[in-house]
Each structure stands twice: as structure tokens, then as C-alpha cells.
Design a protein around this motif. Structure first.
Motif, PDB file in Angstrom:
ATOM      1  N   UNK A  88     -59.427 -10.737 -75.299  1.00 43.67           N
ATOM      2  CA  UNK A  88     -59.779 -11.887 -76.153  1.00 43.67           C
ATOM      3  C   UNK A  88     -59.490 -11.576 -77.619  1.00 43.67           C
ATOM      4  N   UNK A 265     -48.678  -4.649 -72.903  1.00 48.78           N
ATOM      5  CA  UNK A 265     -48.410  -6.046 -72.542  1.00 48.78           C
ATOM      6  C   UNK A 265     -47.226  -6.148 -71.578  1.00 48.78           C
ATOM      7  N   UNK A 271     -55.390  -5.396 -68.700  1.00 41.55           N
ATOM      8  CA  UNK A 271     -56.382  -6.017 -67.821  1.00 41.55           C
ATOM      9  C   UNK A 271     -57.662  -5.207 -67.770  1.00 41.55           C
TER      10      UNK A 271
ATOM     11  N   UNK B  13     -41.569 -11.979 -63.654  1.00 38.73           N
ATOM     12  CA  UNK B  13     -42.374 -10.833 -64.062  1.00 38.73           C
ATOM     13  C   UNK B  13     -42.490  -9.869 -62.878  1.00 38.73           C
ATOM     14  N   UNK B  15     -43.762  -5.722 -61.706  1.00 33.93           N
ATOM     15  CA  UNK B  15     -44.505  -4.512 -62.065  1.00 33.93           C
ATOM     16  C   UNK B  15     -43.909  -3.349 -61.287  1.00 33.93           C
ATOM     17  N   UNK B  58     -51.735 -15.055 -67.899  1.00 29.00           N
ATOM     18  CA  UNK B  58     -51.738 -13.994 -68.915  1.00 29.00           C
ATOM     19  C   UNK B  58     -50.451 -14.023 -69.753  1.00 29.00           C
ATOM     20  N   UNK B  61     -50.974 -16.695 -72.149  1.00 25.82           N
ATOM     21  CA  UNK B  61     -52.008 -16.321 -73.132  1.00 25.82           C
ATOM     22  C   UNK B  61     -51.536 -15.244 -74.098  1.00 25.82           C
ATOM     23  N   UNK B  62     -50.280 -14.865 -74.030  1.00 23.79           N
ATOM     24  CA  UNK B  62     -49.665 -13.817 -74.875  1.00 23.79           C
ATOM     25  C   UNK B  62     -50.185 -12.414 -74.557  1.00 23.79           C
ATOM     26  N   UNK B  63     -50.763 -12.231 -73.381  1.00 27.47           N
ATOM     27  CA  UNK B  63     -51.321 -10.922 -73.023  1.00 27.47           C
ATOM     28  C   UNK B  63     -50.382 -10.103 -72.138  1.00 27.47           C
ATOM     29  N   UNK B  64     -49.337 -10.734 -71.685  1.00 27.12           N
ATOM     30  CA  UNK B  64     -48.389 -10.078 -70.798  1.00 27.12           C
ATOM     31  C   UNK B  64     -46.991 -10.557 -71.203  1.00 27.12           C
ATOM     32  N   UNK B  65     -46.055  -9.634 -71.228  1.00 29.81           N
ATOM     33  CA  UNK B  65     -44.692 -10.006 -71.616  1.00 29.81           C
ATOM     34  C   UNK B  65     -43.857 -10.243 -70.355  1.00 29.81           C
ATOM     35  N   UNK B  82     -45.698 -16.326 -80.927  1.00 33.93           N
ATOM     36  CA  UNK B  82     -47.023 -16.083 -80.331  1.00 33.93           C
ATOM     37  C   UNK B  82     -48.175 -16.260 -81.333  1.00 33.93           C
ATOM     38  N   UNK B  93     -61.237 -16.799 -68.167  1.00 35.32           N
ATOM     39  CA  UNK B  93     -60.784 -16.005 -67.020  1.00 35.32           C
ATOM     40  C   UNK B  93     -61.874 -15.950 -65.964  1.00 35.32           C
ATOM     41  N   UNK B 269     -52.233  -3.773 -61.350  1.00 28.69           N
ATOM     42  CA  UNK B 269     -53.002  -4.430 -62.406  1.00 28.69           C
ATOM     43  C   UNK B 269     -52.236  -5.649 -62.872  1.00 28.69           C
ATOM     44  N   UNK B 270     -52.982  -6.672 -63.174  1.00 26.91           N
ATOM     45  CA  UNK B 270     -52.388  -7.825 -63.840  1.00 26.91           C
ATOM     46  C   UNK B 270     -51.615  -8.768 -62.955  1.00 26.91           C
ATOM     47  N   UNK B 271     -51.685  -8.613 -61.672  1.00 26.45           N
ATOM     48  CA  UNK B 271     -50.918  -9.513 -60.799  1.00 26.45           C
ATOM     49  C   UNK B 271     -51.686 -10.796 -60.565  1.00 26.45           C
TER      50      UNK B 271
END
Lengths: 274, 271
Positions: A88, A265, A271, B13, B15, B58, B61-65, B82, B93, B269-271
Motif C-alpha cells: 500500500x 516488482x 507480496x 506475465x 514467474x 497487482x 496496481x503498479x505492484x508488479x511489472x 505509474x 486485496x 508468489x504473486x500469482x
């Protein structure tokens, strides 16, 4: 400008309320800092050597300030990861410079308070009398060295972003290495020859060296109750080195943090894992 | 020129997953996903765990490229713009991440300050939102750790709305809530869209929720958008009586089989 001030204040606001809610732990950690510093200082008292006692007291106080500042900055990111709020913060339209400045300002305030608590506590354990010490000079040195320590803290703060599981622990490896090579409780000359060059890379080495001169250590005319603190001009070399280190470490810290953020990122490491 | 609120084009995307010391494999979380969400529309993304819903949110939300593709939010391209995008999105979330020791008031004021808002105005707005969500005023000063998950999720929604964003990204906002809290949140979102015209992207497992809230729905499975349309159109396309059946027919898997895609994707993570 108003927005920037509010955003910087956000981190101070958060830090203040978290400190308030965790006040019992804050007291415990301050007590711990005092106890460990007093333990070290009492080695000098037991040896009945005022110079040694003062060397250890200055070492304990300065190390307390520097490590607290470094730790607070590094751990604030680890704490955000643990709470899951880092995403956040990173989502908010706050530049990383403002984010990290806000964290650093609160950490600086916290470190000053903790060091004052330790100083007052040490007065109860030793017959510390700093009359004649150049205390204003000490504050100048601390002010200049703060920038370098903030830079180191920012680099360490990137570690919990890289690895939530091990990052926070890794920050202590940095800290422990600095304690070893910076001459906090002993002259750096006692280090093995091969390790001594590393002491030149630590800002703590110059901070301690300058502070010891400013309180009158190493001056044969210094006696308990009438210390012969050196003038600020006598530590100009250390001040220049510290300023240069700050000028390099601060932007380097921001750059390293930015690179790690970009990497996190890309790989999905932001996460929540706590 | 009128542009969609959300424009996603050929989004990719992946991983990397380590397999042994040297070997790494690439697992796709999103493969050529394309869709658009119009201004003021509520668009639902349905898919099981591991289907790529959270990765998508994500990225927005600009948290993942992203690895490839194009994303535009309110006409602003990611990741290039961004900084602008961050001012126009609110995100909720599945896990209500807060400073749990702090009160709802303190958490919301912190967010408002982060966005450069005046604390007084932000507090008034947050209070209004929480009241609309059915929360008592007395709870405003209670530390979040003492609140139920339902209450925490309502505060999470208030946090996203306190900055008054035109675009709301909701990642399973009602998962794990009791039926009453779920209804409160759903009613609030319906009313919000009607009142303010906020564009909402909602990911969910809940077919009934998707049918109730979303004008259009996209089915996401194994990182691919396999079908999209209104709930009725999707049912017709699959010749199914319910949206659940339509999902099974069109994607070849059920939403309840949460574990299967997880196993296929590995622990990522992040999926």
C-alpha cells in the motif's frame, strides 16, 4: 509543497502512533540498550581507569545512536512487509525519497531519545563528568555522520524487500561487521592487519575517532571533572570524510533501494508473506 | 476523445520457478490477456486460485511489472505513467493488510496523509464511508487487531475510497466474510457505482456476487481469458443454466477445485 509535507508527516504520524501502541516494548528495548551500555562501561570502572571508562562510555553512546538509527530505518521496511502494508505504501503516489526521508526523520528522533536515556542511565552507573568536553562539537559530528548512517540504513532496508524471511536478519550481519571494524570499544589498531583497511570504510570509525577527541580522550591534560576537549577544527579531517561518505552513501542507498524495488516488482516479491 | 477506464492488451506475465540448484522453469501467470472496462462499469474476473487474477490486479496496481503487452488506466499507460495512475486507483486485496495495532482512524488518516490529503476532510469522508458500510462510530478508535475480519475488510474498502479514486480494483473483497458483511459490502459497491460512477474491476470466486454486481464478466483460467460477456451471454454461449455450469463448460474446470491450478503453477508468489 504542502502535499510533500503531509506525505513526510504521514511516516512520522505512523511512527508516533506505533510507538505509543508498543510503548511497553519501547521501554523494554531502551532498558536493554541501557543495560548493555552499562555492562560495557563497568569494565572501565572495574579497571579503575577513567580514560578507559570514558572510552567505553563514548563508544557505547555513539554506537547506541548509530546502530539505533541504522536499525530503525532498516527494520521499518521489514515491519511493513510483516504487516503487509508495504504494497500500500508502494502503491501510494509518494516518491521513494519522501518515503525514506519520513522514515529516517522518525528514526533519528527515536535514536536521539534512546541515546539520551542511555546517557542519563550511565550517569547512575559511573561517576561520569563531562565538564570540559566539547559537546557542541560532538553534536556537529553526529549531525554530519547521520547522513552516512541513513544511507547505510537505506541499503539495509532493501534487504527485507529482497527476502522477507532472511532480509531482516541479514541487516544484523551488516551491523555486527561495523561493530567489529569501527573501533567502538577498542582502537582499530588491535584488529588483525588484514582487517584494518575495512575500518577505513566504516563511517562509525570517523565518528568515534572525532567524538573521542572532542570529549578530551587522548589529551594528557584531561583529568576527571576537567576534560580538555579538542576544538572542532581538530576533527576537520574526520568531518570532511564523514560529509563525503554521506554524499556518496545517501544517494547510493536510494539507488540500491530503487533497484531492489524494481527487481521485487518484476519477480513478484512484494507480496505479503507475514 | 473517450477512452476506456481500463484497457489491457496482450498482457503477459511469467514467474521463474527454481527446480533444483541450476534449473529454472518459466510458468505463465498471464498469457496474452486482453479486455476493456468502460467508465462507470463493474467488470468481474472469475477464476480459481492460481488463474492469474491477483497478478492482473497487482499489475494494474503498479505492484508488479508485466513481461509484455499494454495496460492503460484512464488513458494513462503503465508502467510509464505509474505516478499518475497511483493517484486514480484504490485497491482492496483479499487480506486486509493494516497496522493492526493502530485504530481504524489512525490507519485511514495515515493513508490520507500519504496521498497528501487534508486530515480533517479525509476523516469526515472515512467516517461517512464506514457508516454507509454499517460500521458503528464507536469502533473508529479501536485497534484493528480487536476487530473481526469482516470489519477489517470494511475498513480496507474505506481506505481505498478515502482518496476518492475514479477506479477501484477489488481482489476478492468478500472472500471469508460472513453473509451479513458480504451483503453489506455488495450493497455498498452497487450504491457506490450508481452514485459516483466509479469504475470497478472485481475478482471473485463467487458466481452470485459476479452476477449481482458485474455488467460484464471475464472467465480466467490458467492465465488466459477464455470467455467474456454479460452473465446471460456467457450462459447462452455455454448452453448452461447457471454461471457456474458455464464456467465449467467454457474453462474445463470448476471454481471449487482451487487446489488443481495451484499444483500446476507450483508454489509461486504473486500469482
Amino acid at each position: 509543497m504542502e502535499t510533500t509535507i503531509r506525505q513526510t508527516w504521514a511516516f512520522m504520524f505512523r511512527g508516533y502512533h506505533l510507538t505509543r501502541r508498543y510503548i511497553s516494548w519501547v521501554i523494554v528495548f531502551n532498558f536493554y540498550a541501557l543495560v548493555t551500555s552499562a555492562t560495557v562501561a563497568l569494565i572501565g570502572v572495574a579497571a579503575q581507569d577513567y580514560q578507559l571508562t570514558l572510552t567505553l562510555v563514548v563508544g557505547a553512546l555513539m554506537w547506541n545512536f548509530m546502530s539505533s538509527l541504522y536499525n530503525e530505518i532498516a527494520m521499518s521496511i521489514a515491519y511493513e512487509r510483516w504487516e503487509g502494508t508495504l504494497e500500500y505504501t508502494f502503491m501510494a503516489p509518494v516518491s521513494r525519497l519522501i518515503h525514506l526521508t519520513g522514515i529516517s526523520l522518525f528514526s533519528l528522533f527515536n535514536s536521539i531519545v534512546q541515546t539520551l536515556v542511555v546517557l542519563i542511565g550511565l550517569l547512575l552507573f559511573t561517576d561520569l563528568n563531562l565538564r570540559g568536553a566539547n559537546l557542541s562539537g560532538v553534536l556537529v559530528v553526529l549531525g554530519v555522520s547521520t547522513i552516512a548512517f541513513v544511507g547505510l540504513g537505506l541499503m539495509a532496508a532493501a534487504l527485507p524487500v529482497m527476502s522477507p524471511e532472511r532480509g531482516a536478519e541479514a541487516t544484523h550481519i551488516f551491523q555486527g561487521s561495523m561493530l567489529l571494524v569501527s573501533g567502538v570499544y577498542y582502537p582499530v589498531e588491535v584488529l588483525p592487519k588484514w582487517l584494518q583497511p575495512l575500518s577505513a570504510l566504516s563511517p562509525a570509525t570517523y565518528t568515534l575517532s572525532a567524538c573521542r577527541k572532542l570529549v578530551g580522550l587522548g589529551n594528557s591534560g584531561s583529568v576527571p571533572g576537567n576534560l580538555m576537549g579538542a576544538p572542532l577544527s581538530a576533527v576537520m579531517r574526520e568531518l570532511i570524510i564523514l560529509a563525503l561518505m554521506g554524499a556518496v552513501l545517501m544517494p547510493l542507498g536510494l539507488w540500491v533501494f530503487g533497484r531492489i524495488e524494481t527487481w521485487a516488482k518484476r519477480t513478484g516479491k512484494l507480496k505479503r508473506t507475514g | 476523445m473517450e477512452f476506456p477506464a481500463i484497457q489491457v492488451c496482450n498482457l503477459k506475465k511469467s514467474f521463474r520457478k527454481r527446480e533444483g540448484f541450476f534449473k529454472k522453469s518459466r510458468l505463465w501467470a498471464l498469457e496474452d490477456v486482453s479486455f476493456e472496462v468502460h467508465k462507470g462499469e463493474t467488470y468481474g474476473l472469475l477464476g480459481p486460485n492460481g488463474s492469474g487474477k491477483s497478478s492482473l490486479i497487482r499489475i494494474l496496481s503498479t505492484l508488479l511489472t508485466a513481461d509484455g503487452g499494454e495496460v492503460r488506466l484512464m488513458g494513462h499507460s503503465l508502467p510509464k505513467e505509474q505516478e499518475v495512475v497511483r493517484r486514480i486507483i484504490g485497491r482492496v486485496s483479499v487480506d486486509a493488510a493494516f497496522y493492526k495495532k493502530l485504530s481504524a482512524r489512525e490507519n485511514l488518516l495515515y493513508t490520507a496523509l500519504l496521498y497528501g490529503q487534508k486530515p480533517g476532510e479525509a476523516e469526515r469522508r472515512a467516517m461517512e464511508i464506514l457508516e454507509q458500510l454499517g460500521m458503528e462510530k464507536t469502533k473508529f478508535s479501536t485497534p484493528l487487531e480487536e476487530m473481526s475480519r469482516g470489519m477489517q475488510q470494511k475498513i480496507s474498502i474505506a481506505r481505498a475510497l478515502v482518496i476518492d479514486p475514479p477506479l477501484l480494483l477489488l481482489d476478492e473483497p468478500t472472500t471469508g466474510l460472513d453473509p451479513k458483511s458480504r451483503r453489506d459490502v455488495q450493497s455498498f459497491l452497487e450504491a457506490l457505482r450508481q452514485r459516483t460512477g466509479t469504475t470497478i474491476l472485481l475478482t471473485t470466486h463467487d458466481m452470485a456476487e459476479a452476477e449481482r454486481l458485474c455488467a460484464r464478466i471475464g472467465f480466467l483460467a490458467h492465465g488466459k481469458l477464455v470467455a467474456e460477456g454479460t452473465a446471460e451471454a456467457l450462459k447462452q454461449q455455454a448452453a448452461a443454466a447457471t454461471l457456474d455450469d458455464a464456467f465449467i463448460k467454457l474453462t474445463g474446470e470448476g471454481l471449487s477445485k482451487d487446489e488443481e491450478p495451484q499444483k500446476e503453477m507450483g508454489v509461486l508468489e504473486g500469482v
